[in-house]
Design a protein around this motif. Sequence first.
Motif, PDB file in Angstrom:
ATOM      1  N   GLY A 165      -6.525  80.203  43.567  1.00 33.90           N
ATOM      2  CA  GLY A 165      -6.018  81.085  44.510  1.00 33.90           C
ATOM      3  C   GLY A 165      -5.002  82.062  43.752  1.00 33.90           C
ATOM      4  N   ARG A 395     -12.956  80.245  38.097  1.00 34.06           N
ATOM      5  CA  ARG A 395     -12.634  80.507  39.652  1.00 34.06           C
ATOM      6  C   ARG A 395     -13.453  79.797  40.739  1.00 34.06           C
ATOM      7  NH1 ARG A 395     -10.026  86.472  40.721  1.00 34.06           N
ATOM      8  NH2 ARG A 395      -9.523  85.552  42.692  1.00 34.06           N
ATOM      9  N   ASN A 468     -10.448  77.380  48.204  1.00 34.39           N
ATOM     10  CA  ASN A 468      -9.613  76.705  47.460  1.00 34.39           C
ATOM     11  C   ASN A 468     -10.230  75.959  46.584  1.00 34.39           C
ATOM     12  OD1 ASN A 468      -6.988  76.864  46.780  1.00 34.39           O
ATOM     13  ND2 ASN A 468      -6.043  75.262  48.143  1.00 34.39           N
TER      14      ASN A 468
END
Length: 489
Positions: A165, A395, A468
């Motif tokens: 994040g 990510r 997350n």
Amino acid sequence: MATSDTADKTPQLFGHPRGLTYLFTTEMWERFSYYGMRAILVLYLTNYLLLQPTIDHVWGHETMKRVLELIFNAGNPLGVQPLSSTIYGAYTALVYLTPFFGGIIADRWIGQRYSVIIGGVIMAAGEFILMAPQALYLGLLFLIVGNGFFKPNISTQVGNLYKAGDSRIDRAYSIFYVGINVGAFFSPLVCGSLGEDPNYGYHWGFFAAGVGMVIGQLLYIFALRTLPQDRIGRMKTAAPAEKKPLTASDWKAVIAIVLLCIPVTFFWATYEQQGNTMNLWAQDFTNRHLIPGVLDWEIPVTWFQAFNPFMIFAFTPFVVSLWGAQAKRNKEPSTVSKMAIGLFLVALSYLIMTVAVWVTGEHGEASWLWLLAFFAVITLGELYLSPIGLALVARVAPPQILSAMMGLWFITSFTGNLLQGYIGTYFSTMTKDHFFLLCAALAFGAGVLTWLFNFPLKPILAARMAENVRQPEVAEPQADPHMEPPPAL
Ligand code: GLN
């Protein structure tokens, strides 16, 4: 701006963990090595090695030639230029196939830190082996295997410097990408100039590439103290939480990445012509005099390979601040839209070359300024696709298979380069305007496909980024804040 506890505690430099600087410089030297060798490979093959009598001494050449002809030309004989294109294509392809396996080995057994060291040593050996003309294929094999260990595992370590994040991850990959291109910029100037200079010759170009790799390795080993332990390392020192199978959200992320790999293959197939046919275009169809009739100094062929990396670091600040400004107005394109724009820009770059042929005539020599425009546009295209893709994988990929997913991202360069080598075989048989139009059409078609993917994938990826996902199953990655040398890799 630090957004995570871990990041706050680790030594910082210019607002990023200090480890980023070391990963930047290690990758810079590794890419110096890779691109330096790549800049001279096709020229080495067509101007020297594939000619008589040298070719008779190359170990395994008859077999390799037959294999390449079988794969790329239905078993029919290939002349020197097409054959060298296929060797170049197969090499640059395989270099990006092995990272998938290097990623799996790192995820499962040896971790990212050992992998980078093993890969670096093998690649340095490969460059030195290439200095012996008869060992061409052996040297290439070393580079292919070494890169498999090195590339995905250095790339994932960038993301590992940050907590999930952390909004700096995207920017970190853009910075890392500049490192790649600083290396890629200087290497043709050094290795290319040595290789093209009759007083030195190609083997000194390979030697310089090997030295670059050694420097990168030494820096990396020095840097280990500033890098977080990898997942395998942490599992050795911390009690792992229950092993989590992939969740539905993990699977969606995996499928999204796999889908995007299809058009991205076409990006690399057209983009990577730069080192192959565009290198030949610069050599055979370009007027390389700086200002013809006034300043007649001729730009060396290999220097054109430095245009793209130079423009990467020249344009990156503008592109990043453009996205920043767009983000403030809520207008920043999504990751997938950026990739589509990247492909459209590649199509545009080949349209520029098509016009260059029309203006100059099929057999004339086009001004080098056409190539300058080509490189400017294709580089913008790259900035919209390549670092964005690395950050996307970092990510959204499930942490248990992060390096393998990074390897999968690099597989698009494998398939892309195979296709690139195949397309390259048409360079000497097609008219040049048709050849460039073909490249433009392929990139454009892939751009449209990517654009269409936006509809299903944008919400999936946005939700995933908000999750997350990088929360590790074991203790948080921690760079040692006191800069003590690590007890173990
Ligand atoms: N130019 C970038 C690099 O060398 C991207 C290469 C690739 O993924 N094909 O890392």
